[in-house]
Design a protein around this motif. Structure first.
Motif, PDB file in Angstrom:
ATOM      1  N   ILE A 220      45.717  88.519 103.148  1.00  0.00           N
ATOM      2  CA  ILE A 220      47.146  88.243 103.040  1.00  0.00           C
ATOM      3  C   ILE A 220      47.688  87.765 104.379  1.00  0.00           C
ATOM      4  O   ILE A 220      47.315  88.277 105.438  1.00  0.00           O
ATOM      5  CB  ILE A 220      47.912  89.511 102.590  1.00  0.00           C
ATOM      6  N   GLY A 221      48.576  86.782 104.315  1.00  0.00           N
ATOM      7  CA  GLY A 221      49.253  86.289 105.514  1.00  0.00           C
ATOM      8  C   GLY A 221      48.676  84.977 106.012  1.00  0.00           C
ATOM      9  O   GLY A 221      47.458  84.780 106.022  1.00  0.00           O
ATOM     10  N   ALA A 222      49.567  84.059 106.415  1.00  0.00           N
ATOM     11  CA  ALA A 222      49.147  82.714 106.811  1.00  0.00           C
ATOM     12  C   ALA A 222      48.161  82.733 107.971  1.00  0.00           C
ATOM     13  O   ALA A 222      47.180  81.997 107.976  1.00  0.00           O
ATOM     14  CB  ALA A 222      50.381  81.882 107.172  1.00  0.00           C
ATOM     15  N   GLU A 223      48.421  83.575 108.968  1.00  0.00           N
ATOM     16  CA  GLU A 223      47.543  83.612 110.136  1.00  0.00           C
ATOM     17  C   GLU A 223      46.140  84.084 109.759  1.00  0.00           C
ATOM     18  O   GLU A 223      45.139  83.461 110.150  1.00  0.00           O
ATOM     19  CB  GLU A 223      48.140  84.540 111.206  1.00  0.00           C
ATOM     20  N   ASN A 224      46.067  85.162 109.004  1.00  0.00           N
ATOM     21  CA  ASN A 224      44.765  85.715 108.620  1.00  0.00           C
ATOM     22  C   ASN A 224      43.976  84.743 107.745  1.00  0.00           C
ATOM     23  O   ASN A 224      42.778  84.530 107.941  1.00  0.00           O
ATOM     24  CB  ASN A 224      44.948  87.043 107.867  1.00  0.00           C
ATOM     25  N   VAL A 225      44.657  84.159 106.760  1.00  0.00           N
ATOM     26  CA  VAL A 225      43.987  83.244 105.835  1.00  0.00           C
ATOM     27  C   VAL A 225      43.531  81.985 106.569  1.00  0.00           C
ATOM     28  O   VAL A 225      42.392  81.524 106.407  1.00  0.00           O
ATOM     29  CB  VAL A 225      44.908  82.882 104.650  1.00  0.00           C
ATOM     30  N   ALA A 226      44.406  81.421 107.413  1.00  0.00           N
ATOM     31  CA  ALA A 226      44.069  80.190 108.139  1.00  0.00           C
ATOM     32  C   ALA A 226      42.861  80.404 109.044  1.00  0.00           C
ATOM     33  O   ALA A 226      41.947  79.563 109.087  1.00  0.00           O
ATOM     34  CB  ALA A 226      45.264  79.718 108.953  1.00  0.00           C
ATOM     35  N   ARG A 227      42.828  81.516 109.765  1.00  0.00           N
ATOM     36  CA  ARG A 227      41.721  81.759 110.688  1.00  0.00           C
ATOM     37  C   ARG A 227      40.406  81.998 109.952  1.00  0.00           C
ATOM     38  O   ARG A 227      39.346  81.529 110.385  1.00  0.00           O
ATOM     39  CB  ARG A 227      42.050  82.940 111.613  1.00  0.00           C
ATOM     40  N   LEU A 228      40.457  82.712 108.840  1.00  0.00           N
ATOM     41  CA  LEU A 228      39.235  82.951 108.075  1.00  0.00           C
ATOM     42  C   LEU A 228      38.695  81.645 107.494  1.00  0.00           C
ATOM     43  O   LEU A 228      37.495  81.351 107.595  1.00  0.00           O
ATOM     44  CB  LEU A 228      39.501  83.951 106.951  1.00  0.00           C
ATOM     45  N   LEU A 229      39.570  80.856 106.902  1.00  0.00           N
ATOM     46  CA  LEU A 229      39.136  79.586 106.320  1.00  0.00           C
ATOM     47  C   LEU A 229      38.585  78.648 107.390  1.00  0.00           C
ATOM     48  O   LEU A 229      37.547  77.997 107.192  1.00  0.00           O
ATOM     49  CB  LEU A 229      40.312  78.915 105.598  1.00  0.00           C
ATOM     50  N   ALA A 230      39.269  78.575 108.536  1.00  0.00           N
ATOM     51  CA  ALA A 230      38.837  77.679 109.604  1.00  0.00           C
ATOM     52  C   ALA A 230      37.509  78.107 110.209  1.00  0.00           C
ATOM     53  O   ALA A 230      36.734  77.273 110.689  1.00  0.00           O
ATOM     54  CB  ALA A 230      39.914  77.610 110.689  1.00  0.00           C
ATOM     55  N   ALA A 231      37.237  79.403 110.165  1.00  0.00           N
ATOM     56  CA  ALA A 231      35.992  79.903 110.734  1.00  0.00           C
ATOM     57  C   ALA A 231      34.796  79.614 109.836  1.00  0.00           C
ATOM     58  O   ALA A 231      33.678  79.419 110.322  1.00  0.00           O
ATOM     59  CB  ALA A 231      36.103  81.417 110.975  1.00  0.00           C
ATOM     60  N   VAL A 232      35.024  79.588 108.530  1.00  0.00           N
ATOM     61  CA  VAL A 232      33.910  79.509 107.578  1.00  0.00           C
ATOM     62  C   VAL A 232      33.706  78.114 106.997  1.00  0.00           C
ATOM     63  O   VAL A 232      32.577  77.621 106.899  1.00  0.00           O
ATOM     64  CB  VAL A 232      34.123  80.526 106.436  1.00  0.00           C
ATOM     65  N   PHE A 233      34.780  77.438 106.622  1.00  0.00           N
ATOM     66  CA  PHE A 233      34.626  76.257 105.758  1.00  0.00           C
ATOM     67  C   PHE A 233      34.093  74.994 106.435  1.00  0.00           C
ATOM     68  O   PHE A 233      33.492  74.161 105.748  1.00  0.00           O
ATOM     69  CB  PHE A 233      35.929  75.977 105.004  1.00  0.00           C
ATOM     70  N   PRO A 234      34.251  74.792 107.738  1.00  0.00           N
ATOM     71  CA  PRO A 234      33.576  73.626 108.316  1.00  0.00           C
ATOM     72  C   PRO A 234      32.057  73.671 108.088  1.00  0.00           C
ATOM     73  O   PRO A 234      31.434  72.645 107.812  1.00  0.00           O
ATOM     74  CB  PRO A 234      33.934  73.729 109.799  1.00  0.00           C
ATOM     75  N   THR A 235      31.486  74.859 108.178  1.00  0.00           N
ATOM     76  CA  THR A 235      30.053  75.017 107.892  1.00  0.00           C
ATOM     77  C   THR A 235      29.783  74.860 106.408  1.00  0.00           C
ATOM     78  O   THR A 235      28.819  74.190 106.004  1.00  0.00           O
ATOM     79  CB  THR A 235      29.560  76.395 108.371  1.00  0.00           C
ATOM     80  N   VAL A 236      30.623  75.469 105.574  1.00  0.00           N
ATOM     81  CA  VAL A 236      30.444  75.374 104.124  1.00  0.00           C
ATOM     82  C   VAL A 236      30.441  73.914 103.685  1.00  0.00           C
ATOM     83  O   VAL A 236      29.573  73.487 102.907  1.00  0.00           O
ATOM     84  CB  VAL A 236      31.564  76.142 103.382  1.00  0.00           C
ATOM     85  N   THR A 237      31.376  73.132 104.185  1.00  0.00           N
ATOM     86  CA  THR A 237      31.499  71.752 103.724  1.00  0.00           C
ATOM     87  C   THR A 237      30.429  70.841 104.303  1.00  0.00           C
ATOM     88  O   THR A 237      30.290  69.696 103.866  1.00  0.00           O
ATOM     89  CB  THR A 237      32.902  71.192 104.047  1.00  0.00           C
ATOM     90  N   ARG A 238      29.682  71.310 105.314  1.00  0.00           N
ATOM     91  CA  ARG A 238      28.515  70.563 105.776  1.00  0.00           C
ATOM     92  C   ARG A 238      27.326  70.766 104.843  1.00  0.00           C
ATOM     93  O   ARG A 238      26.518  69.880 104.643  1.00  0.00           O
ATOM     94  CB  ARG A 238      28.104  71.031 107.181  1.00  0.00           C
ATOM     95  N   ILE A 239      27.251  71.961 104.274  1.00  0.00           N
ATOM     96  CA  ILE A 239      26.112  72.328 103.435  1.00  0.00           C
ATOM     97  C   ILE A 239      26.407  72.088 101.963  1.00  0.00           C
ATOM     98  O   ILE A 239      25.525  71.720 101.187  1.00  0.00           O
ATOM     99  CB  ILE A 239      25.756  73.811 103.686  1.00  0.00           C
ATOM    100  N   ALA A 240      27.653  72.292 101.581  1.00  0.00           N
ATOM    101  CA  ALA A 240      28.065  72.113 100.186  1.00  0.00           C
ATOM    102  C   ALA A 240      29.171  71.062 100.129  1.00  0.00           C
ATOM    103  O   ALA A 240      29.587  70.518 101.160  1.00  0.00           O
ATOM    104  CB  ALA A 240      28.539  73.439  99.600  1.00  0.00           C
TER     105      ALA A 240
END
Length: 316
Positions: A220-240
Motif C-alpha cells: 500500500i502507498g505510492a512510495e512503497n509500490v513504486a520502489r518495489l516495482l522499480a526494483a523488480v520489473f526492469p529485470t522481469v521485462t528483460r526475461i519476460a
C-alpha cells in the motif's frame, strides 16, 4: 410441435455468448462458466420442453446451474490461500450496444469482487436485472422465487453495490495512455515516473493461491509500490514480456515467458488520472484458458538469478 436437433443447436450457438456472460458474472470464473454453459446445452438437448422464448429458457437454465456452482465454490474460496480474484477475462463475447456501459462496468475485477459480497440469489438477480435488463417475470422463473421476492433481492443487491461501486473514467483512450506510460516506467525502473502515475493510497495485490510465487500479497502507498516495482520489473521485462491488453475491460497486460507462455496478468484500476489499484493473477489454475502456461517457479528462479548477477556487476 418439436424442434429439430440442428435448429436447437443453431439457436444455442447464437445465444452462447449471452449465456457465458451471465455465467461468468455470477461465478467469476471462465472455466466454471464454460462448464456451466456446456451443462446448459446438455440439459437443453435432453429437455422435451418447447420454449416460447429460447433466450428466456436457456438464460433460466444457465442461471440456475450457475447458482448451484457458486454455492459449492464459496466453500472452496473460504479455504483459498491468500487474496482471491476472479479469473481474468480478455474479451466479453456478448456485445449489446444498448447496454454497453452496464456490460463494461460489471465485468471489471472491482465490480466482480463487490458481487462476491452478495448472496448467490442476490448476485444472480442483480446480474440479470442490472446488467442484462431482464424483466422480473423472467428473473423469477430463472431463480425460482416470486416476482415480489426478486424485486426485494434486486433492491438489496443494488444497495450493497451502490455503497462501494467502482467509478471508472469513461475515456478509454486516456486510461490506455496512462497504462502505456505505466508499463514504460516499469520497464525502465523509473521510480519518479511510477510515483507520479500512482494514487497516494494505491494498493498492489497479487493472487497466487499458493500455486506460484507472488511478488507481494499486498503493498500500500505510492512510495512503497513504486520502489518495489522499480526494483523488480526492469529485470522481469528483460526475461519476460509484458503484453499490453485489456483485462476485464480495464487497462492491463499479460506476462509471458521467453517462449510466449502465460505467466500472469496485471490489471489497473484508474480514477482521477491516477492508478488506484494494481491486481495481478499468477495462480496457473486461473490462467489455463489463456493458453500454454509458463513454469512460474522456474521463471522466478531465473529472475532472481538475473537480479543477483545485476547486483554483483554493480558492486564490482
Amino acid at each position: 410441435m418439436s424442434i429439430s436437433t440442428s435448429a436447437r443447436a443453431e439457436e444455442f450457438q447464437e445465444l452462447r455468448p449471452l449465456l457465458f456472460s451471465i455465467a461468468y458474472r455470477i461465478l467469476g470464473s471462465v472455466t466454471e462458466a464454460e462448464d456451466t454453459v456446456q451443462d446448459t446445452w446438455l440439459r437443453y438437448m435432453a429437455s422435451a420442453t418447447v420454449p416460447t422464448s429460447t433466450k428466456a429458457f436457456l438464460s433460466a437454465l444457465v442461471t440456475r446451474a450457475s447458482i448451484d456452482v457458486l454455492r459449492s465454490a464459496r466453500v472452496r474460496r473460504e479455504e483459498y490461500i491468500g487474496p482471491w480474484f476472479p479469473e481474468p477475462l480478455l474479451s466479453d463475447p456478448y456485445q449489446d450496444p444498448e447496454r454497453s456501459a452496464e456490460l463494461a462496468d460489471s465485468v471489471s475485477m472491482a465490480a466482480l469482487l463487490l458481487l462476491e459480497r452478495l448472496s448467490p440469489l442476490e448476485r444472480a438477480v442483480f446480474v440479470l436485472r442490472e446488467v442484462f435488463g431482464f424483466g422480473f417475470p423472467e428473473i423469477a422463473n430463472s431463480v425460482g422465487r416470486s416476482e415480489a421476492a426478486c424485486r426485494q433481492l434486486a433492491v438489496r443487491a443494488r444497495r450493497h453495490m451502490d455503497l462501494a461501486r467502482p467509478r471508472f473514467e469513461a475515456d478509454q483512450k486516456e486510461r490506455e495512455e496512462l497504462a502505456a506510460r505505466f508499463f514504460d516506467a516499469l520497464r525502465d525502473g523509473d521510480v519518479e515516473s511510477l510515483r507520479e502515475l500512482l494514487a497516494a493510497d494505491v494498493q498492489m495485490v497479487g493472487d497466487a493461491g499458493g500455486k506460484a510465487p507472488a511478488l507481494a500479497r499486498s503493498v500500500i502507498g505510492a512510495e512503497n509500490v513504486a520502489r518495489l516495482l522499480a526494483a523488480v520489473f526492469p529485470t522481469v521485462t528483460r526475461i519476460a514480456h509484458m503484453e499490453p491488453h485489456l483485462v476485464n475491460g480495464q487497462p492491463g497486460a499479460i506476462l509471458r515467458d521467453r517462449d510466449g507462455n502465460v505467466a500472469g496478468t496485471m490489471v489497473l484500476d484508474v480514477l482521477g488520472g491516477r492508478i488506484q489499484m494494481i491486481r495481478s493473477v499468477v495462480n496457473p489454475d486461473k490462467l489455463s484458458h489463456l493458453g500454454p502456461l509458463a513454469d512460474p517457479w522456474a521463471l522466478t528462479r531465473e529472475i532472481k538469478q538475473a537480479r543477483q548477477e545485476d547486483s554483483g556487476s554493480k558492486g564490482e
